[in-house]
Design an enzyme around this catalytic site. Structure first.
Site, PDB file in Angstrom:
ATOM      1  N   ASP A  39      99.226 -30.387 -20.407  1.00 51.03           N
ATOM      2  CA  ASP A  39      99.524 -29.867 -18.973  1.00 51.03           C
ATOM      3  C   ASP A  39     100.138 -28.261 -18.876  1.00 51.03           C
ATOM      4  OD1 ASP A  39     101.005 -29.554 -16.231  1.00 51.03           O
ATOM      5  OD2 ASP A  39     100.607 -31.576 -16.214  1.00 51.03           O
ATOM      6  N   ASN A  87      93.219 -36.962 -16.351  1.00 47.38           N
ATOM      7  CA  ASN A  87      93.917 -36.872 -15.266  1.00 47.38           C
ATOM      8  C   ASN A  87      94.032 -35.577 -14.475  1.00 47.38           C
ATOM      9  OD1 ASN A  87      95.689 -38.429 -12.977  1.00 47.38           O
ATOM     10  ND2 ASN A  87      96.811 -36.850 -13.988  1.00 47.38           N
ATOM     11  N   TYR A 153      86.102 -30.240  -3.018  1.00 46.15           N
ATOM     12  CA  TYR A 153      86.824 -31.075  -3.474  1.00 46.15           C
ATOM     13  C   TYR A 153      85.807 -32.481  -3.779  1.00 46.15           C
ATOM     14  CZ  TYR A 153      90.644 -34.608  -4.914  1.00 46.15           C
ATOM     15  OH  TYR A 153      91.297 -35.521  -5.380  1.00 46.15           O
ATOM     16  N   LYS A 157      84.309 -34.592  -7.081  1.00 46.29           N
ATOM     17  CA  LYS A 157      84.629 -35.627  -7.600  1.00 46.29           C
ATOM     18  C   LYS A 157      83.445 -36.478  -7.547  1.00 46.29           C
ATOM     19  CE  LYS A 157      89.093 -35.144  -8.052  1.00 46.29           C
ATOM     20  NZ  LYS A 157      89.839 -35.295  -9.380  1.00 46.29           N
ATOM     21  N   THR A 188     101.575 -37.325  -4.025  1.00 45.77           N
ATOM     22  CA  THR A 188     101.823 -36.412  -5.189  1.00 45.77           C
ATOM     23  C   THR A 188     102.023 -35.067  -5.186  1.00 45.77           C
ATOM     24  OG1 THR A 188      99.412 -36.012  -5.833  1.00 45.77           O
ATOM     25  CG2 THR A 188     100.343 -38.280  -6.488  1.00 45.77           C
TER      26      THR A 188
END
Length: 259
Positions: A39, A87, A153, A157, A188
């Protein structure tokens, strides 16, 4: 919730310091795996690693060398690598239809698409050395149907879903299973700026998405892209009239625009 025994397994999670990634790290560790957390948030990654007895790997996943280094360090530290959860993801903050912000466009492509390619490319040799394993990419329902107002986006995806479905048959004979998770809107940090605009739109929790990840680890088939929606059992999406894993009829999914 599926309980998967991961004792003796080693995992790498990108974007693992918060949101779905953090929930996945905690769940994998609770199931017995040792987990490396990649991260950009170095402090967050180290704090979580301390809590789960894992390994923090700060860095930018859009850099090819960073993904290769993360895989190498995780494998060297744990002696093996069995599960890779790609992820990390961001939104672009623009429609992508006009007045294109080129820097923001390159950034979302780097995180949402390039990192998946770099990550899979780096992970495959390690999983081969382990005798097989799992690569799971976090996509989105926007990888299965259009998300109005966020064409960029949706583009990224859809790319992840296509990449997973195309890569899976090549790697399946070696015992390397490649899948995608396609959740709807999840509560989130990625959604914090748009949350007020959603009104009563049903949101997933990170734990809902991790339940689906565990189910994929337990019984997923190569190339499946699992949809995750509130109040529904997650499962593999059936692409209408398109050859691929399982085939079948596409289940009805939430209508982003008319909900």
């Amino acid at each position: 919730m599926v309980n998967v025994d991961l004792k003796g397994k080693a995992a790498l999670v990108t974007g693992g310091a918060s949101g779905i990634g953090e929930a996945a790290v905690r769940r994998l560790a609770a199931a017995g795996a040792v987990v490396a957390i990649a991260d950009r948030d170095e402090a967050g990654a180290r704090a979580l690693a301390d809590k789960v007895g894992g390994l923090a790997l700060p860095g930018d996943v859009t850099e090819p060398d960073a993904m290769a280094m993360a895989v190498d360090i995780a494998e060297d530290s744990f002696g093996r690598l069995n599960i890779v959860l790609l992820n990390a993801g961001i939104t672009s903050g623009q429609s992508g239809i006009e007045n294109l912000d080129l820097a923001a466009y390159r950034r979302i492509m780097g995180v949402n698409v390039d990192h998946v390619v770099y990550g899979l490319n780096a992970a495959v040799p390690a999983l081969r050395r382990a005798g097989g394993g799992n690569i799971i990419a976090t996509a989105s329902l926007a990888g299965l149907l259009p998300l109005p107002g966020d064409a960029l986006y949706t583009l990224t995806k859809h790319a992840v879903v296509g990449y997973v479905r195309s890569a899976a048959p090549t790697l399946a004979p070696e015992g390397i299973r490649v899948n995608a998770i396609c959740p709807g809107f999840a509560d989130t940090p990625l959604l914090k700026h748009a949350k007020d605009q959603l009104g009563d739109f049903p949101l997933l929790t990170p734990e809902d998405v991790v339940d689906a990840i565990q189910a994929v680890l337990d019984r997923g088939e190569p190339g499946e892209c699992w949809f995750v929606q509130p109040g529904r059992e997650p499962g593999p999406y059936g692409f209408r009239g398109v050859p691929g894993p399982k085939g079948g009829v596409a289940p009805p999914l939430v209508d982003w625009e008319n909900h």
